[in-house]
Design an enzyme around this catalytic site. Structure first.
Site, short mmCIF file in Angstrom:
data_model
loop_
_atom_site.label_atom_id
_atom_site.label_comp_id
_atom_site.label_asym_id
_atom_site.label_seq_id
_atom_site.Cartn_x
_atom_site.Cartn_y
_atom_site.Cartn_z
N THR A 39 0.83 -1.20 0.00
CA THR A 39 0.00 0.00 0.00
C THR A 39 0.86 1.26 0.00
O THR A 39 0.59 2.21 -0.75
CB THR A 39 -0.93 0.01 1.22
OG1 THR A 39 -1.84 -1.10 1.13
CG2 THR A 39 -1.74 1.30 1.29
N HIS A 443 18.24 29.41 16.50
CA HIS A 443 17.33 30.55 16.39
C HIS A 443 17.59 31.26 15.06
O HIS A 443 18.74 31.48 14.70
CB HIS A 443 17.56 31.52 17.55
CG HIS A 443 16.70 32.75 17.47
ND1 HIS A 443 15.36 32.73 17.78
CD2 HIS A 443 16.99 34.02 17.07
CE1 HIS A 443 14.86 33.95 17.61
NE2 HIS A 443 15.83 34.75 17.18
#
Length: 465
Positions: A39, A443
């Site tokens: 699948t 960051h």
């Protein structure tokens, strides 16, 4: 009757077990009625996400003006897009089959197969209704699942409809698509078809989409979809019909309200069912539960000695990544003779809709009443990069026990499927919530959204006013 050391039934993740078996020097048979890859490669994860990537690109372009960029989608080559994706996955499946046929020590039966006894399998051939039979002391059942169409819907025998299998291979884009279902398949394919240009209407029995997710996450997802699609939630489809080529779905609410929804094509996306009946497991004496899933113990052994089950048909989780994990344990236990109990450290999953959803652990509503826990959240808009993205009201939610254990983490928003992995890795490594909160994050990376949720619950505030 031929005898093998091991028989593997199912060529999805079972293909990995068959290869490991050959590597271990075992005479191995592999049975798969369709293309190798199962699948995931042929009808699920791979083609779906390749198609959805195109939808994501189209959606980004349509909203480019929100970022001061003048751009537009002037056309979508739907048939070419589908053809390109299907060609890619088909070539990959055919290459797997070529390697299987040429692998010494492996006999590949690309045919219908079924149990006819506890350790005996029969496959069809071209010589008549009865096929070849063979046996092995050890059998691995990796027989997968298929789309489920509820018996409670009248008209399915007379009315043309799509399941996810056919929807991924359409050669023409529907103008109006009706989707029956509200789970991850309905969410993902509704996103794909709408961004390709279809008007999508969703009929779902739950009060929210993806109602197995944490309630706050499901509510945010539903809000986002309500802005883009026509939603009829809290309605159970009772009948479908065809009227001069137009598909009609009749649905009824719990309070008795009845509606008719119309479209050019109809997709029934109401979940999946195990293929245990297709493999005729009852002939082997293999026990199943009330939903047809093969019952297994902690070593993935079935009720029949020497027979193991894994993947969708076993129903522990119905994810490709959990099936891959189970395959490793089956190799250890069935092939190498060890006894290792299966574990799923840091198991997570994702829904590739718009917005994306990702989840690990338990939802808040699933916690026991006596569980002592706290919740932390962080909105995308509360982080530097998150605020630069197109606002979808996304956020991360961390659920933490009083001892710092990560009970759950849930994300709704851009790249949620990627961000959940830092929590998955941390949990698998035994880290607690404070360690996630205190881990130095780049960051301004988008992962600061997840860190922010753990900072919130652990009361670890960033420096500054």
């Amino acid at each position: 009757m031929s005898e093998y050391d091991i028989i593997v039934l199912g060529g999805g993740t079972g293909n990995a077990v068959a290869n490991a078996s050959v590597d271990a020097g075992l005479d191995t048979a592999l049975v798969e009625r369709g293309r190798l890859g199962g699948t995931c490669l042929n009808r699920g994860c791979n083609p779906t996400k390749k198609l959805i990537h195109r939808a994501d690109v189209a959606e980004s372009i349509r909203h480019a003006d929100e970022l001061g960029i003048d751009a537009s989608v002037d056309g979508v080559e739907f048939a070419a897009i589908v053809d390109d994706v299907i060609k890619t996955v088909t070539e990959a499946a055919e290459e797997k089959a070529r390697r299987a046929r040429n692998r010494s020590g492996l006999t590949f039966y690309q045919a219908e197969g079924r149990f006819v006894g506890p350790h005996t399998v029969e496959v069809d051939n071209n010589n008549g209704p009865r096929g070849e039979r063979f046996t092995a002391e050890k059998i691995v059942l990796a027989g997968g699942s298929r789309p489920m169409v509820p018996d409670s819907i009248d008209g399915t025998d007379e009315t043309p409809y799509l399941t996810s299998d056919e929807a991924l291979r359409l050669d023409a884009l529907p103008d109006r698509l009706v989707v029956v279902g509200g789970g991850y398949i309905a969410v993902e394919l509704s996103h794909f078809f709408s961004q390709m240009g279809s008007d999508v209407t969703i009929v779902g029995h739950g009060d929210v989409l993806a109602d197995r997710e944490d309630a706050a996450i499901a509510e945010r997802l539903t809000e986002a979809y309500r802005e883009k699609h026509e939603l009829h939630l809290g309605f159970e489809a009772t009948a479908i019909a065809d009227e001069d080529g137009e598909r009609i779905v009749t649905a009824e609410s719990e309070g008795g309200e009845e509606i008719d929804v119309r479209g050019d094509r109809l997709l029934i996306a109401t979940g999946r069912k195990p293929n245990s009946d297709v493999w005729n497991v009852s002939a082997a004496g293999i026990e199943t539960d009330g939903k047809g899933f093969v019952e297994t113990d902690e070593y993935l052994r079935t009720s029949v000695e020497g027979v193991y089950a894994m993947g969708d048909i076993a129903g522990n989780y119905m994810f490709k990544h959990s099936g891959d994990k189970e395959a490793k344990y089956v190799v250890e236990n069935a092939i190498r003779g060890n006894e290792r109990s299966v574990e799923y450290p840091g198991m997570a999953h994702a829904i590739f809709g718009s917005p994306q959803v990702a989840s690990l652990g338990r939802a808040e509503d699933d916690l026991d009443e006596d569980t002592d826990y706290e919740v932390g959240t962080c909105a995308y808009d509360d982080t530097a990069l998150g605020a630069a993205l197109r606002d979808q009201g996304g956020f991360a939610k961390a659920i933490v026990g009083n001892d710092g254990e990560v009970l759950g983490c849930h994300v709704v928003g851009p790249e949620a499927s990627t961000m959940i992995h830092e929590v998955s890795t941390a949990v698998a490594a035994g880290a607690d919530a404070e360690q996630i909160a205190e881990t130095i994050h780049v960051h301004p990376a988008i992962s600061e959204v997840v860190q922010g949720a753990f900072r919130d619950v652990c009361d670890v505030a960033p420096a500054g006013l």
